[in-house]
Design a protein around this motif. Structure first.
Motif, short mmCIF file in Angstrom:
data_model
loop_
_atom_site.label_atom_id
_atom_site.label_comp_id
_atom_site.label_asym_id
_atom_site.label_seq_id
_atom_site.Cartn_x
_atom_site.Cartn_y
_atom_site.Cartn_z
N GLU A 1 0.85 -1.18 0.00
CA GLU A 1 0.00 0.00 0.00
C GLU A 1 0.89 1.24 0.00
OE1 GLU A 1 -3.92 -1.68 2.37
OE2 GLU A 1 -2.29 -0.78 3.53
N PRO A 2 0.34 2.41 -0.30
CA PRO A 2 1.16 3.62 -0.33
C PRO A 2 1.84 3.88 1.01
CG PRO A 2 -0.99 4.03 -1.30
CD PRO A 2 -1.06 2.68 -0.66
N SER A 3 2.97 4.52 0.96
CA SER A 3 3.69 4.90 2.18
C SER A 3 3.99 6.40 2.13
CB SER A 3 5.00 4.11 2.29
OG SER A 3 5.69 4.44 3.47
N PRO A 4 3.55 7.16 3.14
CA PRO A 4 2.74 6.72 4.28
C PRO A 4 1.34 6.32 3.84
CG PRO A 4 2.87 9.11 4.24
CD PRO A 4 3.81 8.61 3.18
N PRO A 5 0.72 5.37 4.54
CA PRO A 5 -0.58 4.87 4.11
C PRO A 5 -1.69 5.89 4.28
CG PRO A 5 0.01 3.93 6.23
CD PRO A 5 1.21 4.70 5.76
N ASP A 6 -2.61 5.91 3.32
CA ASP A 6 -3.78 6.77 3.41
C ASP A 6 -4.94 6.00 2.78
OD1 ASP A 6 -5.43 8.90 3.91
OD2 ASP A 6 -4.82 10.03 2.14
N TYR A 7 -6.11 6.06 3.41
CA TYR A 7 -7.25 5.26 2.97
C TYR A 7 -8.50 6.13 2.92
CZ TYR A 7 -3.98 1.83 4.82
OH TYR A 7 -2.85 1.12 5.10
N TRP A 8 -9.43 5.75 2.07
CA TRP A 8 -10.75 6.35 2.13
C TRP A 8 -11.38 5.97 3.46
CZ3 TRP A 8 -15.97 4.47 0.10
CH2 TRP A 8 -16.86 5.54 -0.03
N SER A 9 -11.97 6.92 4.15
CA SER A 9 -12.48 6.67 5.50
C SER A 9 -13.85 6.02 5.51
CB SER A 9 -12.53 7.99 6.28
OG SER A 9 -13.43 8.89 5.65
#
Length: 579
Positions: free
Chosen positions: A474-482
């Motif tokens: 996953e992307p670093s730093p991780p970010d996600y749809w909430s």
């Protein structure tokens, strides 16, 4: 035996030739206004009502299909440089125990490694050599799938950033179904303009390309599918390569023989209330030529009442009878536009309406690529008529909340209660929730959807232990749809009476943005259907017609009809009529 890669590429090809980049009109999902709502994330509505969507829209809608093909949470949308891309998790063969790979529908792009052995992930593309993104670098490695298929330079820099992922960012509601009532026809036009060629009724951005109002895309594989595989160049720019289509319902209820009751939800001596539901979206002719004129007051041609209507009052509800709005005239478009259902209350009883030649015309937008089109020569026509229909508490929040009987949106539990319009038997259930699942979503957060057919005495599952299952990298730093969606369907072992309760719950006291429930039911008195194709051939202007009548209910599919269409065929419309 089909591999994961085969399935992914087949689905990607199919979506490329049925769905284009463009800005669809929004539905007022939260009762906050069209310009303050979320985009449409539902699979079937996107595919049948629009056929257009921006990058984030199409990829969110596509997640249910790819998860159905590959497995739960094995697809995700991904934030890259100025774009929303898409990845799927493939297993087997060159992918071993599993690898994420780019499957970007919006840019018509997949990227293989230099040897053409396997597809690459966004992370691998970002960290790889720049020539990987060049359509002219070892084009044979692409196995016939042109890189950056819509525009030569689309992939140059867009995958240089990789900043977020979204699992379960879309959902699938009920499959598209339409109930034709006695005296009703549905005609689907494949080109803008309707019967007179100049009535433009749509629900999306008005690009006004080549002086034709409405949604359009000039770079697409839609309407030229035979050119995509093995393409030596991109799709090219052609004004109006794909435009919107229309699905027009014309309903003349017959009061004299009582069949008007097939379309009502209630009546009295001084009024009759009809229902309307569609898998398409009710459209409008906007009051001006601005890009988003559809949202402005003054829309017309989406819902019109005609006949001997002097002295009649019309009221409309788009929240399943909870609130009503009175119309000052026979065009109720501004009340109905952007919706998929309404109730229409006419201020006279059936006896008074019998001699008024009442006609209710509803014009919806449709995706041209999902309408059957004749080809040159012999055509075998497949017809399905299962004798079923849908009633929905949703997708709009106010439509669902009319049926709330317990719990709150703030969670962790909320329950709806819904019955069929006229006491029909229920044969299947469909439900979905839009969840505030958090960033990052807790690994132990589990959602459930259950139903009860005995007024809450016992419950059976539709969806259980539904979790957001993350997979590296996953992307670093991780970010996600909430947020996320939970959705599911169930075919009942035997038909049941309603009403049915549908309960949404989770184990971490998370809230819900929306919930929706849909009942699939057996039509009590199904009627035969007449299907008509209208087309031209050899560049001429004379219309050709072919018509056939089909029985009231067809188990499976009827493939007995063949049409010899001639040469240089152009399909004008397809009509379904309930006599």
């Amino acid at each position: 035996m089909k591999t994961d890669e085969d399935r992914a590429l087949a689905a990607w090809f199919w979506r490329n030739v049925h769905y284009a980049h463009g800005q669809d009109g929004r539905m007022d999902l939260f009762d906050t206004g069209f310009e303050k709502t979320d985009w449409n994330r539902e699979y079937w509505t996107g595919l049948f009502a629009h056929g257009f969507g921006l990058c984030g829209t199409t990829h969110a809608q596509w997640i249910p299909e790819m998860d159905a093909l590959l497995g739960h949470c094995r697809s995700r949308s991904a934030g890259v440089k100025g774009h929303n891309a898409f990845e799927v998790f493939l297993k087997g063969g060159s992918y071993g125990e599993g690898r994420w790979v780019l499957l970007d529908h919006d840019l018509s792009t997949v990227i293989f490694d230099p040897e053409g052995k396997r597809m690459l992930s966004i992370e691998e593309i970002r960290n790889g050599k720049p020539e990987l993104k060049n359509p002219d670098f070892k084009p044979e490695r692409q196995r016939g799938w042109r890189l950056a298929g819509l525009y030569q330079k689309d992939a140059e820099k867009v995958y240089d950033d990789y900043n977020s992922v979204a699992y379960l960012a879309g959902y699938a509601g009920p499959p598209p179904m339409i109930q034709l009532r006695s005296g009703e026809l549905l005609r689907r036009y494949l080109q803008p303009g309707l019967a007179d060629g100049k009535s433009f009724v749509f629900w999306g951005q008005n690009y006004n390309t080549d002086s034709v109002p409405g949604p359009e895309r000039s770079r697409a594989w839609v309407n030229q599918p035979e050119k995509m595989f093995g393409a030596k160049r991109d799709a090219g720019h052609i004004d109006g390569q794909v435009r919107f289509a229309n699905a027009v319902s014309i309903y003349k209820p017959r009061f004299e023989d009582g069949t008007y009751r097939e379309g009502i939800v209630e009546e009295s001596a001084n009024h009759v209330t009809f229902e309307f539901q569609t898998p398409y979206v009710i459209a409008a002719t906007p009051p001006d030529d601005s890009a988003w004129g559809i949202y402005k007051p003054g829309g017309k041609n989406g819902l019109v009442i005609s006949g001997k209507i002097d002295g009649l009052a019309f009221e409309i509800s788009t929240d399943r009878g909870n609130t009503w709005q009175r119309s000052n005239g026979p065009d109720l478009t501004d009340f109905a536009k952007g919706h998929q259902q309404y109730w229409l209350k006419i201020g006279a009883g059936a006896k008074d309406l019998a001699n008024r030649d009442l006609t209710i015309t509803t014009v919806c937008q449709a995706n041209v690529a999902t309408i059957p089109q004749l080809r040159e020569g012999k055509n075998q026509i497949t017809v399905s008529n299962p004798g079923r229909a849908i009633v929905s508490a949703g997708p709009n929040l106010d439509q669902a909340m009319t049926h709330r009987i317990a719990g709150e949106l703030k969670g962790p539990e909320i329950t709806l209660k819904l019955g069929t319009p006229r006491g029909e038997k229920i044969v299947a259930l469909h439900a979905a929730s839009h969840n505030a699942s958090g960033n990052p979503p807790p690994p132990d957060l589990a959602f459930a959807i259950e139903y009860s057919a005995d007024n809450g005495a016992s419950w059976k599952p539709i969806v259980t232990d539904w979790k957001v299952e993350r997979r590296a990298p996953e992307p670093s730093p991780p970010d996600y749809w909430s947020q996320s969606f939970t959705y599911g369907s169930i075919d009942l072992e035997s038909a049941i009476d309603g009403p049915v309760q549908v309960r949404f719950s989770n184990n971490r006291r998370k809230g819900y943005r929306r919930i929706e429930a849909h009942l699939e039911y057996e039509i009590s008195n199904p009627t035969p259907v007449e299907v008509t194709f209208c087309w031209t051939q050899s560049g001429g202007f004379d219309f050709e017609f072919a018509k056939r009548r089909f029985p009231a209910k067809i188990d499976g599919e009827n493939t007995a009809w063949e049409i010899e269409a001639g040469e240089s065929v152009r399909t004008i419309w397809v009509e379904y009529r309930c006599p």
